[in-house]
Design a protein around this motif. Sequence first.
Motif, PDB file in Angstrom:
ATOM      1  N   ARG A 122      32.807  52.644  29.879  1.00  0.00           N
ATOM      2  CA  ARG A 122      33.989  52.140  30.578  1.00  0.00           C
ATOM      3  C   ARG A 122      34.453  53.130  31.645  1.00  0.00           C
ATOM      4  NH1 ARG A 122      37.993  51.678  26.300  1.00  0.00           N
ATOM      5  NH2 ARG A 122      36.437  52.036  24.695  1.00  0.00           N
ATOM      6  N   VAL A 123      34.424  54.405  31.311  1.00  0.00           N
ATOM      7  CA  VAL A 123      34.773  55.424  32.309  1.00  0.00           C
ATOM      8  C   VAL A 123      33.760  55.404  33.450  1.00  0.00           C
ATOM      9  CG1 VAL A 123      35.071  57.900  32.713  1.00  0.00           C
ATOM     10  CG2 VAL A 123      35.944  56.872  30.610  1.00  0.00           C
ATOM     11  N   LEU A 124      32.486  55.248  33.101  1.00  0.00           N
ATOM     12  CA  LEU A 124      31.448  55.153  34.130  1.00  0.00           C
ATOM     13  C   LEU A 124      31.706  53.959  35.040  1.00  0.00           C
ATOM     14  CD1 LEU A 124      28.751  56.027  35.381  1.00  0.00           C
ATOM     15  CD2 LEU A 124      27.598  54.628  33.640  1.00  0.00           C
ATOM     16  N   LEU A 125      32.106  52.844  34.465  1.00  0.00           N
ATOM     17  CA  LEU A 125      32.386  51.639  35.259  1.00  0.00           C
ATOM     18  C   LEU A 125      33.482  51.922  36.297  1.00  0.00           C
ATOM     19  CD1 LEU A 125      32.825  48.039  33.835  1.00  0.00           C
ATOM     20  CD2 LEU A 125      34.339  48.916  35.584  1.00  0.00           C
ATOM     21  N   VAL A 126      34.558  52.562  35.860  1.00  0.00           N
ATOM     22  CA  VAL A 126      35.664  52.849  36.781  1.00  0.00           C
ATOM     23  C   VAL A 126      35.215  53.852  37.846  1.00  0.00           C
ATOM     24  CG1 VAL A 126      38.027  53.689  36.988  1.00  0.00           C
ATOM     25  CG2 VAL A 126      37.356  52.363  34.976  1.00  0.00           C
ATOM     26  N   ALA A 127      34.453  54.868  37.442  1.00  0.00           N
ATOM     27  CA  ALA A 127      33.980  55.868  38.403  1.00  0.00           C
ATOM     28  C   ALA A 127      33.033  55.237  39.430  1.00  0.00           C
ATOM     29  CB  ALA A 127      33.280  57.006  37.667  1.00  0.00           C
ATOM     30  N   VAL A 128      32.168  54.349  38.977  1.00  0.00           N
ATOM     31  CA  VAL A 128      31.253  53.657  39.891  1.00  0.00           C
ATOM     32  C   VAL A 128      32.040  52.757  40.840  1.00  0.00           C
ATOM     33  CG1 VAL A 128      29.409  51.940  40.035  1.00  0.00           C
ATOM     34  CG2 VAL A 128      29.264  53.782  38.357  1.00  0.00           C
ATOM     35  N   TYR A 129      33.055  52.105  40.325  1.00  0.00           N
ATOM     36  CA  TYR A 129      33.890  51.252  41.165  1.00  0.00           C
ATOM     37  C   TYR A 129      34.532  52.059  42.291  1.00  0.00           C
ATOM     38  CZ  TYR A 129      37.878  48.362  42.562  1.00  0.00           C
ATOM     39  OH  TYR A 129      38.816  47.670  43.283  1.00  0.00           O
ATOM     40  N   TYR A 130      35.094  53.210  41.956  1.00  0.00           N
ATOM     41  CA  TYR A 130      35.730  54.040  42.969  1.00  0.00           C
ATOM     42  C   TYR A 130      34.705  54.648  43.932  1.00  0.00           C
ATOM     43  CZ  TYR A 130      40.245  53.808  40.566  1.00  0.00           C
ATOM     44  OH  TYR A 130      41.429  53.380  40.018  1.00  0.00           O
ATOM     45  N   ARG A 131      33.544  54.988  43.420  1.00  0.00           N
ATOM     46  CA  ARG A 131      32.527  55.645  44.259  1.00  0.00           C
ATOM     47  C   ARG A 131      31.880  54.672  45.234  1.00  0.00           C
ATOM     48  NH1 ARG A 131      31.106  61.079  45.301  1.00  0.00           N
ATOM     49  NH2 ARG A 131      28.940  61.156  45.963  1.00  0.00           N
ATOM     50  N   THR A 132      31.583  53.456  44.778  1.00  0.00           N
ATOM     51  CA  THR A 132      30.816  52.511  45.590  1.00  0.00           C
ATOM     52  C   THR A 132      31.668  51.440  46.251  1.00  0.00           C
ATOM     53  OG1 THR A 132      30.436  51.005  43.727  1.00  0.00           O
ATOM     54  CG2 THR A 132      28.857  52.823  44.037  1.00  0.00           C
ATOM     55  N   ASN A 133      32.858  51.169  45.692  1.00  0.00           N
ATOM     56  CA  ASN A 133      33.743  50.109  46.169  1.00  0.00           C
ATOM     57  C   ASN A 133      33.081  48.728  46.080  1.00  0.00           C
ATOM     58  OD1 ASN A 133      36.299  49.338  46.971  1.00  0.00           O
ATOM     59  ND2 ASN A 133      35.888  49.552  49.154  1.00  0.00           N
ATOM     60  N   LEU A 134      32.179  48.561  45.113  1.00  0.00           N
ATOM     61  CA  LEU A 134      31.614  47.245  44.848  1.00  0.00           C
ATOM     62  C   LEU A 134      32.702  46.328  44.303  1.00  0.00           C
ATOM     63  CD1 LEU A 134      28.263  48.244  43.085  1.00  0.00           C
ATOM     64  CD2 LEU A 134      28.521  47.339  45.403  1.00  0.00           C
ATOM     65  N   THR A 135      32.531  45.034  44.488  1.00  0.00           N
ATOM     66  CA  THR A 135      33.495  44.090  43.925  1.00  0.00           C
ATOM     67  C   THR A 135      33.281  43.982  42.422  1.00  0.00           C
ATOM     68  OG1 THR A 135      32.057  42.164  44.183  1.00  0.00           O
ATOM     69  CG2 THR A 135      33.444  42.778  46.078  1.00  0.00           C
ATOM     70  N   MET A 136      34.245  43.409  41.739  1.00  0.00           N
ATOM     71  CA  MET A 136      34.134  43.252  40.291  1.00  0.00           C
ATOM     72  C   MET A 136      33.003  42.294  39.913  1.00  0.00           C
ATOM     73  SD  MET A 136      38.161  43.407  39.247  1.00  0.00           S
ATOM     74  CE  MET A 136      39.168  44.753  39.881  1.00  0.00           C
ATOM     75  N   ARG A 137      32.760  41.300  40.749  1.00  0.00           N
ATOM     76  CA  ARG A 137      31.631  40.396  40.500  1.00  0.00           C
ATOM     77  C   ARG A 137      30.296  41.103  40.660  1.00  0.00           C
ATOM     78  NH1 ARG A 137      32.862  34.313  42.795  1.00  0.00           N
ATOM     79  NH2 ARG A 137      34.764  33.946  41.563  1.00  0.00           N
ATOM     80  N   GLN A 138      30.232  42.084  41.543  1.00  0.00           N
ATOM     81  CA  GLN A 138      28.997  42.849  41.715  1.00  0.00           C
ATOM     82  C   GLN A 138      28.799  43.844  40.577  1.00  0.00           C
ATOM     83  OE1 GLN A 138      30.034  44.274  45.629  1.00  0.00           O
ATOM     84  NE2 GLN A 138      28.547  42.929  46.640  1.00  0.00           N
TER      85      GLN A 138
ATOM     86  N   PHE B 168      26.771  46.147  34.315  1.00  0.00           N
ATOM     87  CA  PHE B 168      27.193  46.639  33.000  1.00  0.00           C
ATOM     88  C   PHE B 168      27.051  45.582  31.905  1.00  0.00           C
ATOM     89  CE2 PHE B 168      29.089  49.676  35.849  1.00  0.00           C
ATOM     90  CZ  PHE B 168      29.039  50.871  35.148  1.00  0.00           C
ATOM     91  N   GLY B 169      26.553  44.409  32.267  1.00  0.00           N
ATOM     92  CA  GLY B 169      26.316  43.383  31.265  1.00  0.00           C
ATOM     93  C   GLY B 169      27.582  42.769  30.713  1.00  0.00           C
ATOM     94  N   VAL B 170      28.621  42.673  31.538  1.00  0.00           N
ATOM     95  CA  VAL B 170      29.886  42.075  31.107  1.00  0.00           C
ATOM     96  C   VAL B 170      30.325  41.067  32.164  1.00  0.00           C
ATOM     97  CG1 VAL B 170      30.617  44.085  29.759  1.00  0.00           C
ATOM     98  CG2 VAL B 170      31.208  43.938  32.179  1.00  0.00           C
ATOM     99  N   CYS B 171      31.420  40.380  31.891  1.00  0.00           N
ATOM    100  CA  CYS B 171      31.925  39.409  32.857  1.00  0.00           C
ATOM    101  C   CYS B 171      32.918  40.081  33.814  1.00  0.00           C
ATOM    102  CB  CYS B 171      32.588  38.241  32.131  1.00  0.00           C
ATOM    103  SG  CYS B 171      34.083  38.695  31.238  1.00  0.00           S
ATOM    104  N   PRO B 172      33.170  39.486  34.976  1.00  0.00           N
ATOM    105  CA  PRO B 172      34.123  40.083  35.927  1.00  0.00           C
ATOM    106  C   PRO B 172      35.512  40.292  35.337  1.00  0.00           C
ATOM    107  CG  PRO B 172      32.819  38.401  37.034  1.00  0.00           C
ATOM    108  CD  PRO B 172      32.478  38.307  35.570  1.00  0.00           C
TER     109      PRO B 172
END
Length: 256
Positions: free
Chosen positions: A51-67, A72-76
């Motif tokens: 979960r921490v990795l997910l947030v860090a990747v989100y901030y680093r890459t600025n990918l959308t939640m659908r991307q 991570f094998g979960v839903c948006p």
Amino acid sequence: MRGVLRAEALWVETFTGLRMDRFVKLVKVVRERGGNGPGGGRPWALPLAERVLLVAVYYRTNLTMRQLAPLFGVCPATVCRVIHRLRPLLALESAPRPLADTDRLWIVDGTLIPVRDRGVGASSRNYRFSANVQVIIDADTRLVIATARPVPGNKADAHAWRESGLPAKSAGVTVLADGAYWGTGLVVPHRKRANRPLLRGQEEDNAAHRKVRARVEHTFARMKNWKILRDCRQKGPGLHHAVQAVATMHNLALAG
């Protein structure tokens, strides 16, 4: 649905810019702040490290939640829930108020961050809808000391500084700033006036001032490797949480 990214050294270092040992420290901080607690609904689909990795990747890459969801094998919806739950827990730890120390040197400057939220930003000098965020760094270590809540990007740096609450945090420390902070009590360059050239000593002072103050610009450049600070789609306190989280990760990447 099986995800691709896991909290392993290869993925952590590739997608967050943090070495594995420093990512482990980040997870520890989040755990100590209650990040492993319930989310107010179903049990978490991912362990805390992912979960921490997910947030860090989100901030680093600025990918959308659908991307991010299939990575991570979960839903948006789960991605959104994880980000909103953990983003305040990644905040920069408040620095203790320093005692008067003439040997310490901090630098302050504001940076414009493009935003989508009309309640946070304003049309500004970078010709985009942006917010002004004031940041203090330590001149010796380049670590971020504090960040202020964002204000509309059309506000001058001096005005944003006075409203930021940062003057109280920097009491007793010498703080450098550029000419936009004239009249705030900070150490600023000598001002050039019409038909009154600067003296040689003043020119030398300004050159030395510019050389040191450039460190805050370098810090901004490194922080904006986390692409959330190049185009923030978060609303409300989302930008403030993003800046705080990026400051935390920047400090970890720099000093461990």
